[in-house]
Write an enzyme that holds these catalytic residues in place. Sequence first.
Site, PDB file in Angstrom:
ATOM      1  N   HIS A 234       0.599  -1.443   0.075  1.00  0.00           N
ATOM      2  CA  HIS A 234       0.239  -0.089  -0.035  1.00  0.00           C
ATOM      3  C   HIS A 234       0.862   1.349   0.178  1.00  0.00           C
ATOM      4  CE1 HIS A 234      -3.208   2.855   1.316  1.00  0.00           C
ATOM      5  NE2 HIS A 234      -2.317   3.359   2.153  1.00  0.00           N
ATOM      6  N   GLU A 235       1.710   1.347   0.882  1.00  0.00           N
ATOM      7  CA  GLU A 235       2.639   2.630   1.183  1.00  0.00           C
ATOM      8  C   GLU A 235       3.676   2.694  -0.346  1.00  0.00           C
ATOM      9  OE1 GLU A 235       2.404   4.547   3.341  1.00  0.00           O
ATOM     10  OE2 GLU A 235       1.119   3.239   4.551  1.00  0.00           O
TER      11      GLU A 235
ATOM     12  N   HIS B 211       1.608   4.424  -2.940  1.00  0.00           N
ATOM     13  CA  HIS B 211       1.584   5.988  -2.865  1.00  0.00           C
ATOM     14  C   HIS B 211       2.981   6.501  -3.839  1.00  0.00           C
ATOM     15  CE1 HIS B 211      -1.903   6.563  -0.550  1.00  0.00           C
ATOM     16  NE2 HIS B 211      -1.066   5.848   0.470  1.00  0.00           N
TER      17      HIS B 211
ATOM     18  N   GLU C  89     -13.522  40.193  -5.385  1.00  0.00           N
ATOM     19  CA  GLU C  89     -13.509  41.576  -4.788  1.00  0.00           C
ATOM     20  C   GLU C  89     -13.346  42.747  -5.921  1.00  0.00           C
ATOM     21  OE1 GLU C  89     -13.414  42.134  -1.444  1.00  0.00           O
ATOM     22  OE2 GLU C  89     -13.807  40.008  -1.244  1.00  0.00           O
TER      23      GLU C  89
END
Length: 374
Positions: free
Chosen positions: A282-283, A286, A314
Amino acid sequence: MDSETFEKSRLYQLDKSTFSFWSGLYSEIEGTMILLCGGIPFLWKLSGQISGHAGFGQEYEIVQSLVFLLLATLFSAVTGLPWSLYNTFVIEEKHGFNQQVLQRALVLTQWLQTLGFFFKDAIKKFVVTQCILLPVTSLLLYIIKIGGDYFFIYAWLFTLVVSLVLVTIYADYIAPLFDKFIPLPEGELKQQIETMAKSIDFPLTKVYVVEGSKRSSHSNAYFYGFFKNKRIVLFDTLLEDYSALNKEPAEGEDGENEETKSKTKNKKQGCKNEEVLAVLGHELGHWKLGHTVKNIIISQVLSFCLTVLSRRFEFQADAFAKELGKAKDLYSALIKLNKDNLGFPVSDWIFSMWHYSHPPLLERLQALKDAKQE
């Protein structure tokens, strides 16, 4: 999750939430009292007196700033100490996470040894933090002092470099000051990790096991490093074969009470090798999918877009007031409001475009100027 574990989890989360509420409330009250009582100016004046006694006059702003920072962090450490003690020796110990207490008999002598370990750890963290923080801050202040109009660019580049250096050296030089890091022994798990890393072209160089169980039974794993020098760190609490809670006490260790023995015997902690590999998978996902880099890029782009959108709104609202025939009054009102709020009217246009949700005063006045003259 069985009902007993579910109930333990529920009670642990309740205790953590309650602690977070009260510690957060205290922090808000403390910060408010510091502001109301003039704590920051007092600390700055005290820092000047201390640096003056050391032979550094008012022209040595960086020295005074470092003394101020040292005193501020010392104050923060002292006021935060009771909360840290309560969290470690009451909440974490109550729910079986504080190994500093769990693995020792709760007799006075051993409890004092545990408390001594806590304070030794706290002092070491404070010293290491100051050894990093003070030199980095002094260099940052010097860059700001000599950087001229574009000091913020130089300061940003400097902090970026420092962050990358700290990330690189943390596990090799800083973390070992607090916990013992050992290479994962040769065996099936290490071989499987290396095989998985190789299969996705992850440039793995080393795998470490950190003895986190001496202070907590929480599990964790992470990897670090840049380019072709990646390392994986596994907490011993993550590994079923390494977890201290799964090991039988050595002969002669009869100091543990029955409650501690029961906790050690009944609780099976950690993951099997296949499960550890799944967590790492899983890590590594990433990393392979570039999630970290994508998060950084997306967060910066979205932040910039929201700032641009806010500024556009604005200007549009000013233009709407102009269409109502209020340009002249809005022009004078903006000047008065800026004075009342001690707003600084001058800003670099690139810096303001990136950071300011509201356009600087001069830009808004320029947009209203033609209508005002009409």
